[in-house]
Design a protein around this motif. Structure first.
Motif, PDB file in Angstrom:
ATOM      1  N   GLU A  29      48.509 -11.626  23.251  1.00  0.00           N
ATOM      2  CA  GLU A  29      49.146 -11.851  24.561  1.00  0.00           C
ATOM      3  C   GLU A  29      48.346 -11.204  25.683  1.00  0.00           C
ATOM      4  OE1 GLU A  29      52.468 -10.025  22.211  1.00  0.00           O
ATOM      5  OE2 GLU A  29      50.614 -10.920  21.436  1.00  0.00           O
ATOM      6  N   VAL A  30      47.781 -10.017  25.409  1.00  0.00           N
ATOM      7  CA  VAL A  30      47.014  -9.292  26.435  1.00  0.00           C
ATOM      8  C   VAL A  30      45.837 -10.135  26.931  1.00  0.00           C
ATOM      9  CG1 VAL A  30      45.416  -7.354  26.784  1.00  0.00           C
ATOM     10  CG2 VAL A  30      47.656  -6.953  25.764  1.00  0.00           C
ATOM     11  N   LEU A  31      45.126 -10.806  26.006  1.00  0.00           N
ATOM     12  CA  LEU A  31      43.910 -11.546  26.381  1.00  0.00           C
ATOM     13  C   LEU A  31      44.191 -12.981  26.835  1.00  0.00           C
ATOM     14  CD1 LEU A  31      41.064 -10.227  26.260  1.00  0.00           C
ATOM     15  CD2 LEU A  31      42.654  -9.078  24.723  1.00  0.00           C
ATOM     16  N   ARG A  32      45.409 -13.449  26.648  1.00  0.00           N
ATOM     17  CA  ARG A  32      45.729 -14.837  26.996  1.00  0.00           C
ATOM     18  C   ARG A  32      45.508 -15.095  28.489  1.00  0.00           C
ATOM     19  NH1 ARG A  32      50.821 -15.494  24.679  1.00  0.00           N
ATOM     20  NH2 ARG A  32      49.729 -15.846  22.722  1.00  0.00           N
ATOM     21  N   GLY A  33      44.735 -16.133  28.801  1.00  0.00           N
ATOM     22  CA  GLY A  33      44.528 -16.521  30.194  1.00  0.00           C
ATOM     23  C   GLY A  33      43.403 -15.789  30.902  1.00  0.00           C
TER      24      GLY A  33
END
Length: 347
Positions: free
Chosen positions: A74-78
């Motif tokens: 989730e941290v690296l998403r996007g």
């Protein structure tokens, strides 16, 4: 309105990381930074405010721990880019060197896997001079990015091993499992420059101890020094410059100073502390003998009397990077400590 490119910065409360975040926000990027506990967010905002940030709308926080898989996807998403700064800091007393090495290696691999899977374009790894110079003897020419620490040498400290093995693991991952993910590494020498709160980095402790008269004599340790603001700018250049992909960059002014040189710089800039600052060195044999009974001195004992010349030719040539002088960085450290009341001004 164009959407801002998102940069993930790990370990946002760290000395280098917070200066990177500061410059990213000033340059119009959106930043998501990780902390082990969201209780750190107030401290990070305090430091950024002290650095001149007034608008936090492009900054977000995420809780993630390098020792656990949870949350990294989730941290690296996007994100378009990631700057992996977080790493274990030198713990001078440990039972097993793997207490430092394992979290550093596993942590970098967690970040790289999550970045690859999220479609991140490039990761910039904050490595260290410790991954370049350790284990070499009788050196007479400046260290460059072509040099790697020799971790097979017995006296190499676990901190240097952790930085070397983590960076090695990162490059190996990119070669074997990167699937197009780009990597660049920045290897800073001793990082000085303005601290932004009373919660500051281990690298600045030396200046406070010198000014407060805690150090009566210094070991014969030579080092390069570089301003944290220039370390931050080099990370951003390594992140954005097309030619930086696949490269490592020494963050150094190219100067080499002894600890007595540092004391002299402080004495000239802050004469009110002259009486507190050391003028003598401790013989190498004394340091090495004392380290046998005081484990916290082992890291110092492993580098006393060693050559420490470095070259920044690559970063200057490839990225047009021009750092402040070591003296400017050291004076800025002390001045910020006086300004924040970390050290009482004797003037």
């Amino acid at each position: 309105m164009m959407t801002k490119k998102l940069v993930v910065v790990t370990g946002g409360s760290g000395f280098i990381a917070v200066h990177i975040i500061l410059q990213l926000l000033q340059q119009g990027f959106a930043v998501r930074t990780t902390v082990r506990s969201l209780q750190k967010t107030a401290l990070i905002k305090e430091m950024l405010t002290n650095g001149g940030v007034t608008d936090f709308s492009a900054l977000s926080f995420a809780e993630a721990d390098l020792t656990h898989d949870a949350h990294w996807a989730e941290v690296l998403r996007g994100a378009t880019y990631a700057i992996h700064v977080a790493s274990p800091t030198p713990n001078r007393v440990f039972k097993d060197e793997n207490e430092m090495i394992q979290p550093a290696v596993e942590g970098v691999l967690r970040v790289l896997k999550a970045a690859r899977d999220a479609g991140v374009k490039r990761v910039v790894l904050t490595s260290a001079y410790g991954a370049v110079f350790a284990g070499h003897h009788h050196r007479t020419t400046p260290y460059t990015e072509a040099d790697w620490s020799d971790v097979t040498v017995k006296k190499v400290h676990a901190y240097q091993k952790s930085k070397t093995l983590a960076e090695r693991a990162a490059w190996q991952f990119i070669r074997e499992h990167g699937n197009g993910l780009e990597l660049a590494a920045v290897n800073p020498v001793g990082v000085m420059g303005p601290v932004l709160s009373s919660d500051y980095s281990h690298s600045n402790v030396q200046v406070r101890q010198l000014l407060e008269g805690q150090i009566k004599a210094v070991p014969h340790v030579d080092s390069g020094y570089v301003d944290v603001r220039d370390v931050a700018s080099l990370h951003i250049l390594a992140m954005t410059a097309p030619q930086a992909a696949g490269e490592r960059f020494l963050a150094t002014t190219g100067e080499t100073l002894s600890m007595l040189d540092v004391a002299t710089i402080l004495r000239e800039a802050f004469p009110q502390f002259a009486a507190k600052l050391p003028t003598k060195t401790i013989p190498n044999v004394v340091i090495k003998a004392t380290a046998l009974v005081k484990p916290e001195l082992k890291m110092i004992a492993s580098i006393v009397g060693e050559y420490a010349g470095t070259s920044n030719e690559k970063a200057v040539r490839m990225l047009d990077w021009h750092p402040r002088s070591a003296k400017t960085a050291i004076v800025a450290t002390a001045q910020s400590m006086l300004d924040l009341g970390i050290v009482a001004d004797r003037g």
